[in-house]
Write a protein that holds these residues in place. Structure first.
Motif, PDB file in Angstrom:
ATOM      1  N   TRP A 172       4.533   0.169   2.350  1.00 54.34           N
ATOM      2  CA  TRP A 172       3.536  -0.495   3.190  1.00 54.34           C
ATOM      3  C   TRP A 172       3.268  -1.959   2.973  1.00 54.34           C
ATOM      4  CZ3 TRP A 172       4.331   0.059   8.402  1.00 54.34           C
ATOM      5  CH2 TRP A 172       3.789  -0.986   9.010  1.00 54.34           C
ATOM      6  N   PRO A 182      -2.170 -11.524  15.154  1.00 49.13           N
ATOM      7  CA  PRO A 182      -2.581 -10.018  15.543  1.00 49.13           C
ATOM      8  C   PRO A 182      -2.762  -9.084  14.600  1.00 49.13           C
ATOM      9  CG  PRO A 182      -0.277  -9.829  15.810  1.00 49.13           C
ATOM     10  CD  PRO A 182      -0.581 -11.098  14.861  1.00 49.13           C
ATOM     11  N   SER A 183      -4.187  -8.028  15.390  1.00 48.63           N
ATOM     12  CA  SER A 183      -4.389  -7.084  14.388  1.00 48.63           C
ATOM     13  C   SER A 183      -3.312  -6.412  13.417  1.00 48.63           C
ATOM     14  CB  SER A 183      -5.542  -5.918  15.379  1.00 48.63           C
ATOM     15  OG  SER A 183      -6.021  -5.454  14.868  1.00 48.63           O
ATOM     16  N   GLY A 184      -3.779  -6.005  12.247  1.00 56.35           N
ATOM     17  CA  GLY A 184      -2.793  -5.829  11.107  1.00 56.35           C
ATOM     18  C   GLY A 184      -1.861  -5.995  10.762  1.00 56.35           C
ATOM     19  N   CYS A 185      -1.718  -7.342  11.147  1.00 62.92           N
ATOM     20  CA  CYS A 185      -0.950  -8.415  10.534  1.00 62.92           C
ATOM     21  C   CYS A 185      -1.085  -9.186   8.915  1.00 62.92           C
ATOM     22  CB  CYS A 185      -0.659 -10.128  11.347  1.00 62.92           C
ATOM     23  SG  CYS A 185      -1.827 -10.880  10.980  1.00 62.92           S
ATOM     24  N   GLY A 186      -1.989  -8.489   8.410  1.00 67.11           N
ATOM     25  CA  GLY A 186      -2.608  -8.704   7.477  1.00 67.11           C
ATOM     26  C   GLY A 186      -3.601  -9.975   7.212  1.00 67.11           C
ATOM     27  N   LYS A 187      -4.451  -9.992   7.312  1.00 68.13           N
ATOM     28  CA  LYS A 187      -5.687 -11.301   7.460  1.00 68.13           C
ATOM     29  C   LYS A 187      -6.326 -10.765   6.475  1.00 68.13           C
ATOM     30  CE  LYS A 187      -6.549 -10.721  11.969  1.00 68.13           C
ATOM     31  NZ  LYS A 187      -5.422 -10.100  12.183  1.00 68.13           N
ATOM     32  N   THR A 188      -7.269  -9.604   6.767  1.00 65.97           N
ATOM     33  CA  THR A 188      -7.929  -9.217   5.369  1.00 65.97           C
ATOM     34  C   THR A 188      -7.900  -8.778   4.671  1.00 65.97           C
ATOM     35  OG1 THR A 188      -9.759  -7.980   7.814  1.00 65.97           O
ATOM     36  CG2 THR A 188      -9.790  -6.980   5.485  1.00 65.97           C
ATOM     37  N   THR A 189      -6.082  -8.157   4.460  1.00 68.73           N
ATOM     38  CA  THR A 189      -5.745  -8.243   2.621  1.00 68.73           C
ATOM     39  C   THR A 189      -5.423  -9.690   2.376  1.00 68.73           C
ATOM     40  OG1 THR A 189      -5.229  -6.004   4.041  1.00 68.73           O
ATOM     41  CG2 THR A 189      -3.520  -6.831   1.611  1.00 68.73           C
ATOM     42  N   PHE A 249       0.970  -1.292  -0.440  1.00 60.63           N
ATOM     43  CA  PHE A 249      -0.020   0.064   0.172  1.00 60.63           C
ATOM     44  C   PHE A 249       0.554   1.605  -0.382  1.00 60.63           C
ATOM     45  CE2 PHE A 249      -3.335  -2.755   1.798  1.00 60.63           C
ATOM     46  CZ  PHE A 249      -4.060  -2.902   1.308  1.00 60.63           C
ATOM     47  N   HIS A 250       0.402   2.405  -0.786  1.00 60.32           N
ATOM     48  CA  HIS A 250       1.229   3.796  -1.214  1.00 60.32           C
ATOM     49  C   HIS A 250       2.447   4.067  -1.147  1.00 60.32           C
ATOM     50  CE1 HIS A 250      -2.314   4.477   1.269  1.00 60.32           C
ATOM     51  NE2 HIS A 250      -2.262   4.379   1.947  1.00 60.32           N
ATOM     52  N   ALA A 277       1.685  -4.680   3.703  1.00 58.85           N
ATOM     53  CA  ALA A 277       0.322  -5.278   4.018  1.00 58.85           C
ATOM     54  C   ALA A 277       0.606  -7.166   4.202  1.00 58.85           C
ATOM     55  CB  ALA A 277      -0.940  -5.381   3.655  1.00 58.85           C
TER      56      ALA A 277
HETATM   57  N1  LIG Z   1      -6.751   0.032   1.898  1.00 60.13           N
HETATM   58  C1  LIG Z   1      -5.318   0.047   2.632  1.00 60.13           C
HETATM   59  N2  LIG Z   1      -4.613   1.163   2.476  1.00 60.13           N
HETATM   60  C2  LIG Z   1      -3.415   1.508   3.032  1.00 60.13           C
HETATM   61  N3  LIG Z   1      -2.951   0.134   4.681  1.00 60.13           N
HETATM   62  C3  LIG Z   1      -3.740  -1.047   4.201  1.00 60.13           C
HETATM   63  C4  LIG Z   1      -5.333  -0.641   3.671  1.00 60.13           C
HETATM   64  N4  LIG Z   1      -5.351  -1.937   3.776  1.00 60.13           N
HETATM   65  C5  LIG Z   1      -5.069  -2.453   5.299  1.00 60.13           C
HETATM   66  N5  LIG Z   1      -4.045  -1.704   5.317  1.00 60.13           N
HETATM   67  C6  LIG Z   1      -2.437  -1.777   6.215  1.00 60.13           C
HETATM   68  O1  LIG Z   1      -2.272  -3.197   5.445  1.00 60.13           O
HETATM   69  C7  LIG Z   1      -1.726  -4.067   7.114  1.00 60.13           C
HETATM   70  C8  LIG Z   1      -3.005  -5.003   7.524  1.00 60.13           C
HETATM   71  O2  LIG Z   1      -4.032  -4.337   7.445  1.00 60.13           O
HETATM   72  P1  LIG Z   1      -5.061  -6.112   7.453  1.00 60.13           P
HETATM   73  O3  LIG Z   1      -5.144  -6.533   6.076  1.00 60.13           O
HETATM   74  O4  LIG Z   1      -6.078  -5.270   7.660  1.00 60.13           O
HETATM   75  O5  LIG Z   1      -4.539  -6.503   8.919  1.00 60.13           O
HETATM   76  P2  LIG Z   1      -5.806  -7.482   9.657  1.00 60.13           P
HETATM   77  O6  LIG Z   1      -7.139  -8.063   9.149  1.00 60.13           O
HETATM   78  O7  LIG Z   1      -4.742  -8.766  10.277  1.00 60.13           O
HETATM   79  O8  LIG Z   1      -5.810  -7.037  10.797  1.00 60.13           O
HETATM   80  C9  LIG Z   1      -2.200  -2.983   7.797  1.00 60.13           C
HETATM   81  O9  LIG Z   1      -0.868  -1.987   9.091  1.00 60.13           O
HETATM   82  C10 LIG Z   1      -3.042  -2.083   7.847  1.00 60.13           C
HETATM   83  O10 LIG Z   1      -3.073  -0.819   8.702  1.00 60.13           O
END
Ligand SMILES: Nc1ncnc2c1ncn2[C@@H]1O[C@H](COP(=O)(O)OP(=O)(O)O)[C@@H](O)[C@H]1O
Ligand SMILES: [Mg+2]
Length: 232
Positions: free
Chosen positions: A15, A36-43, A11-12, A17
């Motif tokens: 970063w 943990p939160s922010g590790c990349g699961k949703t991505t 990202f950007h 992810a």
């Molecule tokens: N659309 C986005 N733009 C910028 N950074 C993102 C975006 N989506 C996620 N991130 C960053 O990518 C990392 C992984 O996010 P995410 O997959 O949501 O983690 P999780 O689901 O494990 O909490 C985090 O640091 C988050 O801030």
């Protein structure tokens, strides 16, 4: 069914992810994605329903390649992938029945068939008695079951559950986990992301642990060479 090759999501421009992901997911598997939160699961889940494309690498889902899928093909892929999220995203002005029916109306299914399928799916999630209830009349657990039913009614080959127990009480958490296991037992692959490690510790299912964008453990470790051989 899902293959992810040497994939990064950045990202950007700087970063990471996700970094260097190699995964192979077979038909009918049940997988927990933890970390943990922010590790990349949703991505990682977003890659699987092509809501997001890799910065580097390739994702192949049900024969569609991230590098070559056409925009107009994406809805066809999504119809076969159920997605649920922690905050349910139900339509507030429709009751449980209509929220589930909506998922079929948009695909142009005949009315009689919609009714049949919605009633069956409501029964599958043990919510037949709440068919006329609106979201505000339902508990968090019940709302999540409606959102599971809405995903299931299209008979997906895979259900992606992103923190499905994030906003429900402990009793409903157990019920939702049981429900996901039942869904898997009937043949649908289930991938559930959660940061609640205690939910998965004792489970016999495959676990993929993610830390700062990298897979640090996979209880069914496909050798990278094996994944690449499959690609040929
Ligand atoms: N659309 C986005 N733009 C910028 N950074 C993102 C975006 N989506 C996620 N991130 C960053 O990518 C990392 C992984 O996010 P995410 O997959 O949501 O983690 P999780 O689901 O494990 O909490 C985090 O640091 C988050 O801030
Ligand atoms: Mg998340």
């Amino acid at each position: 069914m899902i293959q992810i090759y040497d994939t990064d999501v950045v990202f950007h421009k700087e970063w990471y992810a996700l970094k260097n992901i190699n995964l192979k997911i077979e038909k009918g598997e049940f997988i927990f994605v933890t970390g943990p939160s922010g590790c990349g699961k949703t991505t990682l889940l977003r890659l699987m329903y092509m809501d997001l494309f890799p910065t580097k690498g390739e994702v192949i889902v049900a024969g569609f390649h991230s590098s070559s899928i056409k925009t107009k093909e994406i809805p066809f892929l999504r119809r076969k992938i159920g997605v649920i999220c922690p905050d349910f995203k139900l339509l507030q002005d429709r009751d449980a029945f209509d929220n589930i029916a909506f998922a079929l109306q948009v695909t142009g299914t005949a009315r009689k068939l919609i009714k049949e399928k919605v009633l069956k799916t409501l029964a599958d999630v043990h919510l037949s008695h709440k068919r006329d209830s609106f979201p505000f009349q339902l508990s968090g657990g019940e709302q999540q079951k409606v959102s599971i039913a809405r995903a299931l009614v299209r008979e997906p080959f895979i259900l992606l559950a992103d923190e499905p127990t994030g906003n429900v009480d402990p009793e409903s958490t157990k019920e939702i986990l049981e429900l996901l296991k039942d869904i898997n037992a009937s043949g649908t692959a289930v991938i559930m992301a959660t940061h609640e490690i205690h939910l998965v510790q004792k489970s016999p299912f495959r676990k993929i642990a993610v830390k700062m964008g990298e897979v640090i453990e996979d209880t069914k470790d496909n050798l990278k060479e094996e994944i690449f051989l499959d690609k040929l």
